[in-house]
Design a protein around this motif. Structure first.
Motif, PDB file in Angstrom:
ATOM      1  N   GLY A 231      10.750 -30.302 -11.114  1.00  0.00           N
ATOM      2  CA  GLY A 231       9.967 -31.482 -11.448  1.00  0.00           C
ATOM      3  C   GLY A 231      10.672 -32.367 -12.464  1.00  0.00           C
ATOM      4  N   THR A 232      11.286 -31.747 -13.475  1.00  0.00           N
ATOM      5  CA  THR A 232      11.996 -32.519 -14.489  1.00  0.00           C
ATOM      6  C   THR A 232      13.161 -33.285 -13.882  1.00  0.00           C
ATOM      7  N   VAL A 233      13.948 -32.607 -13.062  1.00  0.00           N
ATOM      8  CA  VAL A 233      15.107 -33.258 -12.446  1.00  0.00           C
ATOM      9  C   VAL A 233      14.680 -34.418 -11.558  1.00  0.00           C
ATOM     10  N   MET A 234      13.631 -34.196 -10.759  1.00  0.00           N
ATOM     11  CA  MET A 234      13.190 -35.246  -9.841  1.00  0.00           C
ATOM     12  C   MET A 234      12.593 -36.425 -10.595  1.00  0.00           C
ATOM     13  N   ALA A 235      11.869 -36.143 -11.665  1.00  0.00           N
ATOM     14  CA  ALA A 235      11.277 -37.232 -12.452  1.00  0.00           C
ATOM     15  C   ALA A 235      12.355 -38.079 -13.107  1.00  0.00           C
ATOM     16  N   VAL A 236      13.361 -37.431 -13.704  1.00  0.00           N
ATOM     17  CA  VAL A 236      14.461 -38.178 -14.330  1.00  0.00           C
ATOM     18  C   VAL A 236      15.239 -38.950 -13.264  1.00  0.00           C
ATOM     19  N   GLY A 237      15.427 -38.339 -12.096  1.00  0.00           N
ATOM     20  CA  GLY A 237      16.103 -39.042 -11.016  1.00  0.00           C
ATOM     21  C   GLY A 237      15.343 -40.283 -10.584  1.00  0.00           C
ATOM     22  N   ALA A 238      14.013 -40.180 -10.523  1.00  0.00           N
ATOM     23  CA  ALA A 238      13.198 -41.346 -10.167  1.00  0.00           C
ATOM     24  C   ALA A 238      13.355 -42.465 -11.193  1.00  0.00           C
ATOM     25  N   LEU A 239      13.425 -42.083 -12.463  1.00  0.00           N
ATOM     26  CA  LEU A 239      13.658 -43.083 -13.497  1.00  0.00           C
ATOM     27  C   LEU A 239      15.009 -43.767 -13.308  1.00  0.00           C
ATOM     28  N   GLY A 240      16.003 -42.996 -12.842  1.00  0.00           N
ATOM     29  CA  GLY A 240      17.296 -43.592 -12.549  1.00  0.00           C
ATOM     30  C   GLY A 240      17.209 -44.614 -11.433  1.00  0.00           C
ATOM     31  N   THR A 241      16.441 -44.301 -10.388  1.00  0.00           N
ATOM     32  CA  THR A 241      16.258 -45.237  -9.287  1.00  0.00           C
ATOM     33  C   THR A 241      15.625 -46.534  -9.771  1.00  0.00           C
ATOM     34  N   ILE A 242      14.583 -46.409 -10.584  1.00  0.00           N
ATOM     35  CA  ILE A 242      13.895 -47.595 -11.104  1.00  0.00           C
ATOM     36  C   ILE A 242      14.833 -48.408 -11.998  1.00  0.00           C
ATOM     37  N   THR A 243      15.584 -47.713 -12.854  1.00  0.00           N
ATOM     38  CA  THR A 243      16.511 -48.408 -13.763  1.00  0.00           C
ATOM     39  C   THR A 243      17.563 -49.186 -12.979  1.00  0.00           C
ATOM     40  N   GLY A 244      18.115 -48.558 -11.950  1.00  0.00           N
ATOM     41  CA  GLY A 244      19.102 -49.250 -11.127  1.00  0.00           C
ATOM     42  C   GLY A 244      18.536 -50.497 -10.476  1.00  0.00           C
TER      43      GLY A 244
END
Length: 375
Positions: A231-244
């Motif tokens: 869950g932590t990895v996927m949540a941080v990854g989602a934040l990366g998608t939004i940031t990009g």
């Protein structure tokens, strides 16, 4: 041994096991058609909704933000989808997911009759992508209740084959419909496909699930069911998608298309290569965020360039052709990487795949992409 003899032997094996061939399994056939329609609808949305934003606003950045928002919603939904699917009636879940997407997507062409309402797209697509993730997880869990363990490989092979075909044909058909009747009409076709899929799933009879023999107080709660690390990895990854998605327009204005695209592809490669060597959760999460952010930036830049240089009367066909090539290559790449990882290990495969991305970026420096100016 002749082909007829092999077929006879296979038929005899099935008869001895008390199994019928899949093409004679009525429930699997109906479910197969429903799943294919659902994938087809998803792929329609990938083309029609961004085109609708572009048609209404003329803004490439807003179109890219919509796509990124949908992807982030799907990733976040994946964190909870497994626990929910294991707790509810899966048949009703699948039907509900299709009906929700039918209603939400169906609102768009109706509202568009009164005039474009872009805000609606930013509400509908993330919701539908999240619901689609629940459907995707749910459909995987019900296959065993349709065919049994002996035919799982054959059933999954057929489901994946038609899903790949629908992923290729969907963007192509969406591009044709959008070019002929407009993107809003393509969204209407998308909504109808989910309605038909829901009706088909309603006709399927699934075998009962085994009862959970644990005591109620022994069963973990919803928040405890999902692995915290994932869950932590996927949540941080989602934040990366939004940031990009938020940075891509500003970065391109500052650096230009060439530097933005090649830089994003190079960072994707470096991040992916690093994932194979990462030894702790924070490092994996950060590399995943960097990878997804740069994937989104490169993809948005690429899509924007196609829309800038393609004549209006060809935009639908060019978009569909691009997605057809991408969806055709994706299953091959996934199969090759997973096979290589199993044979050689994750670290060397990640290193090779990442190096290939970096080499693509370097090769682009010797093409006209390098001279693409700011926009």
């Amino acid at each position: 041994m002749t082909r007829e003899a092999r077929d006879t032997g296979r038929a005899a094996d099935r008869a001895a096991d008390g199994r019928r061939p899949l093409w004679r399994e009525r429930d699997f056939g109906v479910f197969w058609a429903a799943q294919t329609l659902s994938v087809l609808g998803d792929s329609f949305a990938l083309i029609a909704l961004p085109l609708l934003v572009l048609e209404a606003t003329g803004s490439i950045a807003r179109m890219g933000l919509l796509t990124a928002a949908g992807g982030a919603a799907a990733v976040l939904a994946a964190v909870f989808a497994g626990a929910v699917v294991d707790r509810v009636d899966r048949r009703r879940l699948l039907i509900g997911c299709d009906l929700v997407r039918m209603v939400l997507y169906g609102l768009i062409p109706l509202v568009w009759l009164l005039g474009p309402q872009v805000w609606l797209l930013y509400a509908v697509l993330p919701l539908c992508e999240a619901v689609g993730m629940f459907f995707a997880v749910g459909y995987v869990t019900v296959v065993r209740s349709l065919v049994g363990t002996e035919q799982l490989t054959e059933a999954n092979g057929r489901l994946n084959a038609t899903a790949a075909a629908a992923g290729v044909l969907g963007p192509l058909c969406a591009g044709v419909v959008a070019a002929w009747s407009g993107p809003a009409a393509a969204v209407g076709v998308d909504a109808a496909s989910f309605g038909v899929s829901a009706a088909l799933v309603a006709l399927v009879r699934f075998r009962p699930r085994p009862a959970d023999d644990r005591e109620p107080d022994e069963r973990p709660g919803l928040w405890q069911d999902d692995d915290g690390t994932v869950g932590t990895v996927m949540a941080v990854g989602a934040l990366g998608t939004i940031t990009g998605a938020l940075l891509v327009a500003r970065t391109r204005r500052l650096l230009g298309f060439g530097r933005t695209w090649t830089g994003a592809v190079a960072v994707c490669g470096l991040a992916f290569a690093g994932l194979g060597r990462a030894g702790d959760v924070p490092t994996v999460a950060l590399l995943s965020a960097a990878f997804l952010a740069c994937v989104g930036m490169a993809g948005t830049c690429s899509m924007s360039l196609r829309q800038e240089v393609t004549p209006e009367h060809l935009l639908g066909r060019v978009t569909a052709a691009y997605w057809t090539l991408q969806y055709s290559a994706a299953p091959v790449g996934a199969a090759l990487l997973t096979w290589a990882a199993e044979e050689r290990g994750t670290a060397p495969v990640a290193l090779v795949a990442g190096a290939c991305c970096v080499l693509i970026a370097v090769a682009a420096l010797f093409t006209p992409v390098r001279r693409a100016g700011r926009a």
